[in-house]
Design a protein around this motif. Structure first.
Motif, PDB file in Angstrom:
ATOM      1  N   ARG A  99       0.797  -1.227   0.007  1.00  0.00           N
ATOM      2  CA  ARG A  99      -0.051   0.034  -0.118  1.00  0.00           C
ATOM      3  C   ARG A  99       0.975   1.225  -0.037  1.00  0.00           C
ATOM      4  O   ARG A  99       0.473   2.220  -0.768  1.00  0.00           O
ATOM      5  CB  ARG A  99      -0.990   0.190   1.047  1.00  0.00           C
ATOM      6  N   ARG A 159       0.622   4.068  -3.091  1.00  0.00           N
ATOM      7  CA  ARG A 159       0.207   5.459  -2.742  1.00  0.00           C
ATOM      8  C   ARG A 159       1.764   6.333  -3.466  1.00  0.00           C
ATOM      9  O   ARG A 159       1.330   7.366  -3.774  1.00  0.00           O
ATOM     10  CB  ARG A 159       0.124   5.853  -1.277  1.00  0.00           C
ATOM     11  N   ILE A 191      -6.443   3.566  -4.197  1.00  0.00           N
ATOM     12  CA  ILE A 191      -6.917   2.219  -3.620  1.00  0.00           C
ATOM     13  C   ILE A 191      -8.370   2.446  -2.917  1.00  0.00           C
ATOM     14  O   ILE A 191      -8.570   3.358  -2.241  1.00  0.00           O
ATOM     15  CB  ILE A 191      -6.042   1.426  -2.354  1.00  0.00           C
ATOM     16  N   PRO A 192      -9.171   1.471  -3.586  1.00  0.00           N
ATOM     17  CA  PRO A 192      -9.235   0.714  -4.653  1.00  0.00           C
ATOM     18  C   PRO A 192      -9.727   1.039  -6.001  1.00  0.00           C
ATOM     19  O   PRO A 192      -9.482   0.361  -6.898  1.00  0.00           O
ATOM     20  CB  PRO A 192     -10.300  -0.211  -4.076  1.00  0.00           C
ATOM     21  N   LEU A 231      -6.852  -4.261  -3.569  1.00  0.00           N
ATOM     22  CA  LEU A 231      -5.580  -4.717  -2.355  1.00  0.00           C
ATOM     23  C   LEU A 231      -6.328  -5.541  -1.724  1.00  0.00           C
ATOM     24  O   LEU A 231      -7.332  -5.380  -1.049  1.00  0.00           O
ATOM     25  CB  LEU A 231      -5.149  -3.731  -1.851  1.00  0.00           C
ATOM     26  N   ASP A 283      -5.746   2.402   5.894  1.00  0.00           N
ATOM     27  CA  ASP A 283      -6.696   3.352   5.186  1.00  0.00           C
ATOM     28  C   ASP A 283      -6.475   3.284   3.620  1.00  0.00           C
ATOM     29  O   ASP A 283      -5.688   3.576   3.159  1.00  0.00           O
ATOM     30  CB  ASP A 283      -6.385   4.716   5.625  1.00  0.00           C
ATOM     31  N   LEU A 342      -8.688  -2.750   4.886  1.00  0.00           N
ATOM     32  CA  LEU A 342      -8.158  -3.872   4.071  1.00  0.00           C
ATOM     33  C   LEU A 342      -8.924  -5.107   4.006  1.00  0.00           C
ATOM     34  O   LEU A 342      -9.220  -5.753   5.118  1.00  0.00           O
ATOM     35  CB  LEU A 342      -6.779  -4.410   4.565  1.00  0.00           C
ATOM     36  N   SER A 379     -10.884  -1.841   0.702  1.00  0.00           N
ATOM     37  CA  SER A 379      -9.469  -1.826  -0.134  1.00  0.00           C
ATOM     38  C   SER A 379      -9.684  -2.598  -1.589  1.00  0.00           C
ATOM     39  O   SER A 379      -9.044  -2.601  -2.463  1.00  0.00           O
ATOM     40  CB  SER A 379      -8.455  -2.473   0.581  1.00  0.00           C
ATOM     41  N   SER A 380     -11.071  -3.289  -1.539  1.00  0.00           N
ATOM     42  CA  SER A 380     -11.098  -3.970  -2.986  1.00  0.00           C
ATOM     43  C   SER A 380     -12.631  -3.677  -3.399  1.00  0.00           C
ATOM     44  O   SER A 380     -13.099  -4.407  -4.383  1.00  0.00           O
ATOM     45  CB  SER A 380     -11.064  -5.769  -2.490  1.00  0.00           C
TER      46      SER A 380
END
Length: 377
Positions: A281, A285, A291-292, A297, A310, A313, A376-377
């Motif tokens: 991550r 960045r 993200i995402p 991720l 953040d 995840l 995150s996804s």
């Protein structure tokens, strides 16, 4: 005739006195007579052995309470050639132990399972050859009754060294599919497959992975799960999208840089641990990837790190504390199985329920995993 009446009918009347005369403390034999079982059965109950039925355990515990029996752990351990201690051996540097949440969760689970047994838990590190030699000398003196091993590589000589001592040993994570020692593991391949299938369902098509050290069987299984998910979806795995790391944050950062250099258009990453996902991550960045929105991720472990990132995840949850508890239960069962008289008492008139084995081989427990979807996804 009630169960209590039946027990009293076959128990000598002298054993039914609530307290011993003359102020002497009650003995193990008196507890056995009161409960209507053999001396060895009382010992197994006191030692927390699983090889005792609930009914028998309740009868023994009631007799202990009625007579006021207080076990002398030191005397029992000496008489039985026991140390009343379990060693948790970590063949890793101390720095990694304290940085990786996996280890603290394992310790928590093991400690919880041992709390009611009176067993002491000894933590020792064996990350180098000298530490292994010292450990071998320590264990050769039979200063512990069992060993729990975590984070073992496929070529690590330590498990075979321990097996040679005859001390009951349980591994967290198998060394191979043909593991010869009892082990407790999570469904590594299944968890990775679920993670990648999730990314595919979100429309991601260029999915990279950051693996752990592939000499660790669990890491190889997670890579297998990644490949299987892609193959099942009709995507041929691209070796350029696979970067090998070492389960550390720095390893995750380095591997992510490699992946971006090879495939700048990647749109998802499955990291084989939350710690490596945290490192990935940071690199994403720094490269200006959101993200995402730009890159999804997913991690593995569902540790506190996953919840506090953040964005939070998405991660594969493996029941790490339960793995620790299971390891402790397996090693206690093995200790009890090898104890003198563990096959049962003759002539006591008491049937006991004993756990059936799995065909004579070592126990190989594989606990299920679960995908926890977050931002995150």
């Amino acid at each position: 005739m009630t169960a209590r009446t039946a027990r009293e009918a076959r128990t000598p009347r002298t054993a039914l006195v609530a307290r011993p005369r003359g102020g002497k403390p009650p003995t193990l034999e008196e507890v056995a007579a009161r409960a209507g079982v053999g001396r060895g059965t009382v010992s197994r109950v006191i030692n927390g052995s699983p090889r005792v039925s609930d009914r028998t355990r309740a009868a023994v515990e009631a007799a202990i309470a009625e007579l006021g029996y207080v076990p002398n752990r030191a005397a029992r351990a000496l008489a039985a050639n026991r140390a009343d201690a379990i060693a948790l051996v970590v063949p890793e540097p101390e720095a990694r132990f304290f940085a990786e949440p996996y280890f603290s969760d394992i310790v928590s689970g093991v400690g919880e399972a041992l709390a009611e047994t009176g067993m002491q838990l000894l933590l020792t590190f064996a990350g180098g050859a000298r530490e292994r030699r010292r450990l071998a000398q320590y264990l050769a003196a039979h200063r512990v009754d069992g060993v729990l091993l975590v984070s073992v590589r496929a070529d690590d000589p330590l498990p075979d060294l321990l097996a040679g001592t005859g001390i009951p040993t349980v591994i967290s994570g198998r060394r191979s599919a043909a593991e010869s020692l009892p082990s407790v593991d999570s469904d590594n391949a299944g968890g990775a497959r679920t993670a990648v299938t999730h990314l595919l369902s979100r429309g991601r098509r260029t999915i990279a992975t950051i693996t752990g050290r592939l000499e660790v069987y669990g890491a190889a299984c997670r890579l297998d799960g990644y490949r299987r998910a892609l193959t099942e979806a009709g995507h041929a795995p691209d070796e350029s999208l696979i970067a090998v790391a070492d389960f550390t944050e720095e390893g995750g950062r380095r591997a992510m840089r490699e992946l971006l250099a090879r495939s700048p258009d990647l749109d998802a990453v499955f990291a084989a641990s939350d710690v490596m996902a945290a490192g990935a991550r940071q690199t994403l960045r720094a490269a200006g990837r959101r993200i995402p929105q730009d890159v999804a991720l997913v991690g593995f472990d569902d540790s506190a790190i996953a919840r506090h990132m953040d964005p939070p995840l998405t991660s594969v949850r493996q029941p790490i504390e339960e793995m620790g508890r299971a390891m402790a239960r397996v090693v206690l069962s093995e200790i009890a199985r090898r104890a003198p008289g563990s096959a049962g008492e003759a002539g006591v008139g008491e049937a006991e329920a004993v756990e059936a084995g799995s065909g004579g081989g070592p126990q190989q427990l594989v606990l299920p995993t679960e995908l926890v979807v977050r931002g995150s996804s």
